[in-house]
Design an enzyme around this catalytic site. Structure first.
Site, mmCIF file in Angstrom:
data_model
loop_
_atom_site.group_PDB
_atom_site.id
_atom_site.type_symbol
_atom_site.label_atom_id
_atom_site.label_comp_id
_atom_site.label_asym_id
_atom_site.label_seq_id
_atom_site.Cartn_x
_atom_site.Cartn_y
_atom_site.Cartn_z
ATOM 1 C CG ASP A 1 -13.006 -8.650 1.704
ATOM 2 O OD1 ASP A 1 -12.797 -7.733 0.873
ATOM 3 O OD2 ASP A 1 -12.720 -8.543 2.909
ATOM 4 C CD GLU B 1 -2.769 -1.282 2.437
ATOM 5 O OE1 GLU B 1 -2.656 -0.424 3.330
ATOM 6 O OE2 GLU B 1 -3.591 -2.219 2.491
ATOM 7 C CG HIS C 1 -10.063 -5.540 0.635
ATOM 8 N ND1 HIS C 1 -10.327 -6.696 1.334
ATOM 9 C CD2 HIS C 1 -8.743 -5.287 0.828
ATOM 10 C CE1 HIS C 1 -9.228 -7.114 1.933
ATOM 11 N NE2 HIS C 1 -8.242 -6.283 1.638
ATOM 12 C CG ASN D 1 -0.767 -6.977 -1.358
ATOM 13 O OD1 ASN D 1 -1.393 -7.559 -2.257
ATOM 14 N ND2 ASN D 1 -1.241 -6.835 -0.129
ATOM 15 C CD GLU E 1 -4.830 -7.776 1.700
ATOM 16 O OE1 GLU E 1 -5.703 -6.994 2.135
ATOM 17 O OE2 GLU E 1 -3.617 -7.552 1.814
HETATM 18 O O1 G2I Z 1 -7.924 -3.709 6.139
HETATM 19 C C1 G2I Z 1 -8.053 -4.876 5.382
HETATM 20 C C2 G2I Z 1 -6.712 -5.305 4.840
HETATM 21 C C3 G2I Z 1 -6.206 -4.296 3.832
HETATM 22 N N1 G2I Z 1 -4.943 -4.729 3.241
HETATM 23 C C4 G2I Z 1 -3.898 -5.070 4.184
HETATM 24 C C5 G2I Z 1 -4.400 -6.052 5.226
HETATM 25 O O2 G2I Z 1 -3.383 -6.310 6.162
HETATM 26 C C6 G2I Z 1 -5.645 -5.541 5.913
HETATM 27 O O3 G2I Z 1 -6.036 -6.520 6.855
HETATM 28 C C7 G2I Z 1 -6.598 -6.021 8.033
HETATM 29 C C8 G2I Z 1 -6.986 -7.163 8.945
HETATM 30 O O4 G2I Z 1 -7.977 -7.915 8.292
HETATM 31 C C9 G2I Z 1 -7.533 -6.621 10.249
HETATM 32 O O5 G2I Z 1 -7.753 -7.689 11.164
HETATM 33 O O6 G2I Z 1 -5.659 -5.202 8.660
HETATM 34 C C10 G2I Z 1 -6.181 -4.578 9.820
HETATM 35 C C11 G2I Z 1 -5.127 -3.619 10.340
HETATM 36 O O7 G2I Z 1 -3.886 -4.242 10.448
HETATM 37 C C12 G2I Z 1 -6.562 -5.633 10.852
HETATM 38 O O8 G2I Z 1 -7.179 -5.009 11.929
HETATM 39 C C13 G2I Z 1 -6.573 -5.201 13.163
HETATM 40 C C14 G2I Z 1 -7.092 -4.141 14.106
HETATM 41 O O9 G2I Z 1 -6.689 -2.877 13.610
HETATM 42 C C15 G2I Z 1 -6.532 -4.349 15.458
HETATM 43 O O10 G2I Z 1 -7.088 -3.406 16.344
HETATM 44 C C16 G2I Z 1 -6.802 -5.756 15.935
HETATM 45 O O11 G2I Z 1 -6.164 -6.001 17.158
HETATM 46 O O12 G2I Z 1 -6.918 -6.482 13.660
HETATM 47 C C17 G2I Z 1 -6.303 -6.754 14.896
HETATM 48 C C18 G2I Z 1 -6.571 -8.207 15.273
HETATM 49 O O13 G2I Z 1 -7.944 -8.463 15.268
#
Ligand code: G2I
Length: 467
Positions: free
Chosen positions: A273, A163, A242, A205, A271
């Site tokens: 969805d 990103e 996404h 990515n 990724e």
């Molecule tokens: O935002 C969707 C994706 C966009 N591209 C990069 C990916 O890495 C990203 O994935 C998401 C995860 O699916 C989330 O699960 O990235 C977020 C931020 O890193 C993730 O969210 C985090 C929350 O921000 C945290 O507060 C939480 O502790 O998920 C963590 C675990 O649930």
């Protein structure tokens, strides 16, 4: 009338029996197409592709979750556990435990791993967020080196940089502390990753890069083109994908994937969805799968979670299984589309360009070595491939030994021109010369082997040690 799947199978049969008379080929054409595959991974594998999912370590104790994940997917991405903040929470102190849980689960179940992500403006540990300039550049490169080295040999592809471009019409890089260290931070990260794990494919990515007309798509395309022209080590581009009603699957998606592939990189949907439900969601999923299947270098698709309730945007019910683990209409449309077959992936899993003579990858010399082992590809079949290792004496030596490490589920099933011994895992073969191993400086000698790949086309890793 033939289906694409039948045409594909015929192509494979024809390739397998290439050189035989047309009369023999006519017999092979009469072989009926196999029954449709019943899981996503099996259906994708028919055209040489993988089908993956993001996994959260915290859910690995959930039996419904692991049953679906194990059955349907053969490529695993850690949803959060291999991000910078998770891997290096304090400077110089790495926490491998959650990442290892996911990597070990994947490998124990015969799956490959996409590493996500080495360098990103987001999810940085606090200590890094406060850094800038050359200190930050050094810390970022050190992180890339340490993490990619730790997982060396276990990663199919790394999202090296995630990103890095701005949304909107500017086509500019995203402003971030990493960007402010200098525009060359991205290529520096790729070079560090290549040095640390030469066997992993290295990907850029991003999201909102699906529509060919968008400035962000064009900007990423131009960067990749420039990297290829200047020899920056990049092997693949990840399209996060996404989607929702405000950001639907574009009608030119296939064009985007094909244009990137034409730069000489693999493309992967990393990724996926799609928010929504019912037949409208199912149709959009089908369109994405169709676009990937029609691009030879679209090597696989990963969805961003297993069940709707596992999703980072659960309220949008964007995944293929509902909260109870039932298959949704979207699942069926994806499976059916995969079963239609697609343009076969050439040399799946191989970081070099198809159709080119592979450049042998020098191994790291283990300390005392005055020899070098290089790998070159041999013939490939549906289920196995041949490799040759060339041992070169850098100075005069009286003997040598060379280890060839394959990774599960690969197995070495035959060798020639040497005397092999094996470690207890069966993954590491040590080859020694059958007769005298003496070589003059600059002299070379080769041995070979056959790997039954079981779906994993990664090159073996090598060492050479001289005596
Ligand atoms: O935002 C969707 C994706 C966009 N591209 C990069 C990916 O890495 C990203 O994935 C998401 C995860 O699916 C989330 O699960 O990235 C977020 C931020 O890193 C993730 O969210 C985090 C929350 O921000 C945290 O507060 C939480 O502790 O998920 C963590 C675990 O649930």
């Amino acid at each position: 009338m033939t289906t694409p799947r039948q045409r594909y199978r015929r192509g494979r049969l024809a390739a397998a029996f290439g050189g035989l008379a047309a009369a023999t080929l006519a017999v092979t054409l009469a072989v009926p197409a196999a029954a449709a595959a019943s899981t996503l991974q099996a259906a994708a594998a028919e055209s040489g592709r993988y089908f993956g999912t993001a996994i959260a370590a915290s859910r690995l104790n959930d039996g419904t979750y692991t049953t679906i994940a194990n059955r349907e997917f053969n490529m695993i991405t850690a949803e959060n556990e291999m991000k910078m903040d998770a891997m290096q929470p304090s400077r110089g102190q790495f926490n491998w435990s959650s990442g290892d849980r996911i990597v070990n689960w994947a490998r124990q179940n015969g799956k490959q791993v996409r590493g996500h992500a080495l360098a990103w403006h987001s999810q940085q540990p606090g200590w890094m967020q406060n850094m800038s300039g050359s200190q930050l550049r050094t810390a970022m490169l050190d992180h890339v080196t340490q993490v990619a080295s730790y997982y060396r040999g276990k990663i199919y592809a790394w999202d090296v940089v995630n990103e890095a471009f701005a949304d909107g019409s500017s086509g500019a890089r995203r402003d971030s502390n990493l960007q402010r260290t200098g525009n060359d931070w991205i290529e520096a990260a790729f070079r560090a990753a290549r040095a640390a794990d030469p066997g992993a494919k290295l990907c850029y990515n991003d999201y909102n890069t699906d529509n060919w007309q968008h400035a962000k798509t064009q900007a990423v395309y131009n960067m990749v083109k420039d990297f290829k022209a200047r020899g920056v080590p990049i092997d693949c581009v990840g399209f996060q994908a996404h989607f929702n009603s405000g950001n639907p699957v574009p009608s030119n998606y296939h064009t985007t994937l094909q244009n990137f592939a034409d730069l000489g990189v693999d493309v992967q949907i990393t990724e996926l969805d799609i928010e929504g439900s019912g037949s409208s969601q199912a149709q959009q999923y089908q369109g994405v799968v169709q676009a990937c299947l029609s691009v030879a270098r679209c090597t696989g698709i990963t969805v961003w979670g297993v069940r709707d309730t596992d999703s980072w945007r659960a309220s949008g019910t964007p995944l293929l299984f509902d909260g109870s683990g039932n298959k949704k209409a979207a699942y069926t449309s994806v499976l059916n589309q995969l079963n239609q077959g697609g343009t076969p992936v050439p040399n799946p899993g191989n970081p070099t360009q198809p159709g080119t003579t592979p450049t042998p990858t020098p191994t790291q010399n283990p300390g005392t070595g005055s020899c070098t082992a290089t790998y070159s590809e041999g013939q490939k079949w549906n289920d196995r491939f041949n490799g040759t290792v060339t041992i070169r004496a850098n100075t005069a030596i009286s003997g040598w030994s060379s280890t060839v490490t394959v990774r599960q589920p690969q197995r070495i099933i035959a060798t020639w021109n040497g005397s092999p011994t094996w470690d207890s895992s069966g993954n590491v073969m040590t080859m020694r010369p059958s007769g005298s191993g003496a070589l003059a400086a600059g002299q070379t000698v080769s041995f070979g082997f056959t790997v039954q790949h079981n779906g994993d086309w990664t090159w073996p890793t090598l060492t050479c040690s001289a005596s």
